[in-house]
Design a protein around this motif. Sequence first.
Motif, PDB file in Angstrom:
ATOM      1  N   ASP A  87      60.765  33.197  38.323  1.00  0.00           N
ATOM      2  CA  ASP A  87      59.485  34.026  38.309  1.00  0.00           C
ATOM      3  C   ASP A  87      58.569  32.708  37.561  1.00  0.00           C
ATOM      4  O   ASP A  87      58.375  32.784  36.211  1.00  0.00           O
ATOM      5  N   ALA A  88      58.122  31.692  38.151  1.00  0.00           N
ATOM      6  CA  ALA A  88      57.468  30.774  37.623  1.00  0.00           C
ATOM      7  C   ALA A  88      56.216  30.902  36.659  1.00  0.00           C
ATOM      8  O   ALA A  88      55.724  30.368  35.844  1.00  0.00           O
ATOM      9  N   SER A  89      55.758  32.065  36.923  1.00  0.00           N
ATOM     10  CA  SER A  89      54.646  32.570  36.157  1.00  0.00           C
ATOM     11  C   SER A  89      54.849  32.936  34.689  1.00  0.00           C
ATOM     12  O   SER A  89      54.086  33.223  34.040  1.00  0.00           O
ATOM     13  N   ARG A  90      56.104  32.994  34.527  1.00  0.00           N
ATOM     14  CA  ARG A  90      56.468  33.359  32.968  1.00  0.00           C
ATOM     15  C   ARG A  90      56.793  32.212  32.241  1.00  0.00           C
ATOM     16  O   ARG A  90      57.132  32.264  31.083  1.00  0.00           O
ATOM     17  N   ILE A  91      56.687  30.954  32.821  1.00  0.00           N
ATOM     18  CA  ILE A  91      56.913  29.708  32.051  1.00  0.00           C
ATOM     19  C   ILE A  91      55.449  29.240  31.551  1.00  0.00           C
ATOM     20  O   ILE A  91      54.746  29.070  32.524  1.00  0.00           O
ATOM     21  N   PRO A  92      55.364  28.764  30.190  1.00  0.00           N
ATOM     22  CA  PRO A  92      53.952  28.525  29.775  1.00  0.00           C
ATOM     23  C   PRO A  92      53.779  26.983  30.259  1.00  0.00           C
ATOM     24  O   PRO A  92      54.704  26.285  30.266  1.00  0.00           O
ATOM     25  N   MET A  93      52.566  26.615  30.521  1.00  0.00           N
ATOM     26  CA  MET A  93      52.176  25.440  31.052  1.00  0.00           C
ATOM     27  C   MET A  93      51.756  24.594  29.608  1.00  0.00           C
ATOM     28  O   MET A  93      51.105  25.062  28.932  1.00  0.00           O
ATOM     29  N   GLU A 115      48.055  34.604  29.540  1.00  0.00           N
ATOM     30  CA  GLU A 115      48.440  35.990  29.721  1.00  0.00           C
ATOM     31  C   GLU A 115      47.888  36.314  31.182  1.00  0.00           C
ATOM     32  O   GLU A 115      48.116  36.880  32.202  1.00  0.00           O
ATOM     33  N   LEU A 116      46.525  36.071  31.336  1.00  0.00           N
ATOM     34  CA  LEU A 116      45.533  36.195  32.575  1.00  0.00           C
ATOM     35  C   LEU A 116      46.237  35.441  33.582  1.00  0.00           C
ATOM     36  O   LEU A 116      46.480  35.834  34.935  1.00  0.00           O
ATOM     37  N   MET A 117      46.506  34.071  33.471  1.00  0.00           N
ATOM     38  CA  MET A 117      47.290  33.122  34.476  1.00  0.00           C
ATOM     39  C   MET A 117      48.676  34.091  35.064  1.00  0.00           C
ATOM     40  O   MET A 117      48.653  33.763  36.059  1.00  0.00           O
ATOM     41  N   ASP A 118      49.078  34.449  33.977  1.00  0.00           N
ATOM     42  CA  ASP A 118      50.577  35.297  34.573  1.00  0.00           C
ATOM     43  C   ASP A 118      50.352  36.331  35.375  1.00  0.00           C
ATOM     44  O   ASP A 118      51.175  36.763  36.201  1.00  0.00           O
ATOM     45  N   ARG A 119      49.035  36.802  35.383  1.00  0.00           N
ATOM     46  CA  ARG A 119      48.784  37.779  36.306  1.00  0.00           C
ATOM     47  C   ARG A 119      48.392  37.505  37.657  1.00  0.00           C
ATOM     48  O   ARG A 119      48.305  38.330  38.630  1.00  0.00           O
ATOM     49  N   LEU A 120      48.366  36.243  38.050  1.00  0.00           N
ATOM     50  CA  LEU A 120      47.841  35.721  39.064  1.00  0.00           C
ATOM     51  C   LEU A 120      49.153  35.602  40.017  1.00  0.00           C
ATOM     52  O   LEU A 120      50.225  35.505  39.465  1.00  0.00           O
ATOM     53  N   THR A 121      48.987  35.401  41.581  1.00  0.00           N
ATOM     54  CA  THR A 121      49.989  35.395  42.271  1.00  0.00           C
ATOM     55  C   THR A 121      50.599  34.051  42.071  1.00  0.00           C
ATOM     56  O   THR A 121      50.045  33.043  41.465  1.00  0.00           O
ATOM     57  N   PRO A 122      51.966  33.841  42.407  1.00  0.00           N
ATOM     58  CA  PRO A 122      52.797  32.544  42.239  1.00  0.00           C
ATOM     59  C   PRO A 122      51.987  31.226  42.934  1.00  0.00           C
ATOM     60  O   PRO A 122      51.622  30.407  42.371  1.00  0.00           O
ATOM     61  N   HIS A 157      39.450  30.443  44.911  1.00  0.00           N
ATOM     62  CA  HIS A 157      38.434  31.339  44.750  1.00  0.00           C
ATOM     63  C   HIS A 157      38.916  32.607  44.134  1.00  0.00           C
ATOM     64  O   HIS A 157      38.374  33.076  43.398  1.00  0.00           O
ATOM     65  N   GLU A 158      39.985  33.142  44.996  1.00  0.00           N
ATOM     66  CA  GLU A 158      40.652  34.503  44.282  1.00  0.00           C
ATOM     67  C   GLU A 158      41.067  34.340  42.471  1.00  0.00           C
ATOM     68  O   GLU A 158      41.117  35.143  42.006  1.00  0.00           O
ATOM     69  N   ALA A 159      41.575  33.142  42.553  1.00  0.00           N
ATOM     70  CA  ALA A 159      42.234  32.918  41.282  1.00  0.00           C
ATOM     71  C   ALA A 159      41.078  32.965  40.363  1.00  0.00           C
ATOM     72  O   ALA A 159      41.083  33.725  39.176  1.00  0.00           O
ATOM     73  N   VAL A 160      39.908  32.158  40.531  1.00  0.00           N
ATOM     74  CA  VAL A 160      38.857  32.096  39.696  1.00  0.00           C
ATOM     75  C   VAL A 160      38.212  33.320  39.610  1.00  0.00           C
ATOM     76  O   VAL A 160      37.873  33.777  38.489  1.00  0.00           O
ATOM     77  N   ARG A 161      37.938  34.136  40.471  1.00  0.00           N
ATOM     78  CA  ARG A 161      37.516  35.475  40.324  1.00  0.00           C
ATOM     79  C   ARG A 161      38.174  36.532  39.511  1.00  0.00           C
ATOM     80  O   ARG A 161      37.606  36.983  38.806  1.00  0.00           O
ATOM     81  N   SER A 162      39.517  36.363  39.884  1.00  0.00           N
ATOM     82  CA  SER A 162      40.197  37.287  39.092  1.00  0.00           C
ATOM     83  C   SER A 162      40.194  36.761  37.147  1.00  0.00           C
ATOM     84  O   SER A 162      40.137  37.665  36.497  1.00  0.00           O
ATOM     85  N   LEU A 163      40.306  35.461  37.087  1.00  0.00           N
ATOM     86  CA  LEU A 163      40.091  35.115  35.866  1.00  0.00           C
ATOM     87  C   LEU A 163      39.095  35.297  35.088  1.00  0.00           C
ATOM     88  O   LEU A 163      38.516  35.818  34.113  1.00  0.00           O
ATOM     89  N   ARG A 164      37.746  35.182  35.970  1.00  0.00           N
ATOM     90  CA  ARG A 164      36.556  35.414  35.456  1.00  0.00           C
ATOM     91  C   ARG A 164      36.329  37.086  35.055  1.00  0.00           C
ATOM     92  O   ARG A 164      35.650  37.296  34.197  1.00  0.00           O
ATOM     93  N   SER A 165      36.709  37.784  36.004  1.00  0.00           N
ATOM     94  CA  SER A 165      36.604  39.155  35.806  1.00  0.00           C
ATOM     95  C   SER A 165      37.381  39.698  34.664  1.00  0.00           C
ATOM     96  O   SER A 165      37.006  40.818  34.025  1.00  0.00           O
ATOM     97  N   ALA A 166      38.412  39.051  34.078  1.00  0.00           N
ATOM     98  CA  ALA A 166      39.156  39.596  33.280  1.00  0.00           C
ATOM     99  C   ALA A 166      39.118  38.764  31.977  1.00  0.00           C
ATOM    100  O   ALA A 166      39.423  39.410  30.870  1.00  0.00           O
ATOM    101  N   PHE A 167      38.500  37.776  31.873  1.00  0.00           N
ATOM    102  CA  PHE A 167      38.214  36.875  30.618  1.00  0.00           C
ATOM    103  C   PHE A 167      36.948  37.257  30.156  1.00  0.00           C
ATOM    104  O   PHE A 167      35.808  37.150  30.724  1.00  0.00           O
ATOM    105  N   PRO A 168      36.760  37.656  28.840  1.00  0.00           N
ATOM    106  CA  PRO A 168      35.415  37.998  28.234  1.00  0.00           C
ATOM    107  C   PRO A 168      34.407  36.682  28.275  1.00  0.00           C
ATOM    108  O   PRO A 168      34.635  35.629  27.917  1.00  0.00           O
ATOM    109  N   ALA A 169      33.344  37.194  28.206  1.00  0.00           N
ATOM    110  CA  ALA A 169      32.127  36.248  28.687  1.00  0.00           C
ATOM    111  C   ALA A 169      32.045  35.572  27.319  1.00  0.00           C
ATOM    112  O   ALA A 169      32.177  36.017  26.080  1.00  0.00           O
TER     113      ALA A 169
END
Length: 169
Positions: A87-93, A115-122, A157-169
């Motif tokens: 699961d590549a989403s578990r490896i830090p970039m 943490e938010l990137m880890d929630r995105l699909t691979p 688009h979906e990744a950015v939308r997910s990150l924006r909704s979860a990341f505090p402004a």
Amino acid sequence: MTKHACQWPPGSIDEIVERYQRPLIAYAARMMGGDWQGAQDAVQETFLRLCRESPDDVQNRLAAWLFSVCRSRVIDMQRTSHATPVDASRIPMPDPSPGPETTAIDAEDRSHLDELMDRLTPRQQEVMRLRMTAGLSYREIADVTGLSVSNVGFHLHEAVRSLRSAFPA
């Protein structure tokens, strides 16, 4: 000129390695479950293959060509080693160039973003990293991943939308 001689002008390969080595290693390591040695091997083989290619054949699509060859090499290495998919989403970039001050100041935000990137699909993670870390265009990302350009746009688009909704402004 021998069959294995580099077809590129002197110094040009050095410039390409300088520009693309770090993002390619980070990309390959993520695909390989954090295996940095394997990633370095894949990237080295990518550059060796580049030497055998004519500059005219790849120069206009260099970044996409490099990431595509590297991706294929990693997949081949995983097949031959019978590696279990990770699961590549578990490896830090890794961040290629932060100083200690920047790291200390941004650690909390960076941790939260990881943490938010880890929630995105691979797939979303892959296209985001190819866009943000490697700076590839939608067309180049499509060439690397085999997706259509519109599908790349959708995943971004979906990744950015997910990150924006979860990341505090």
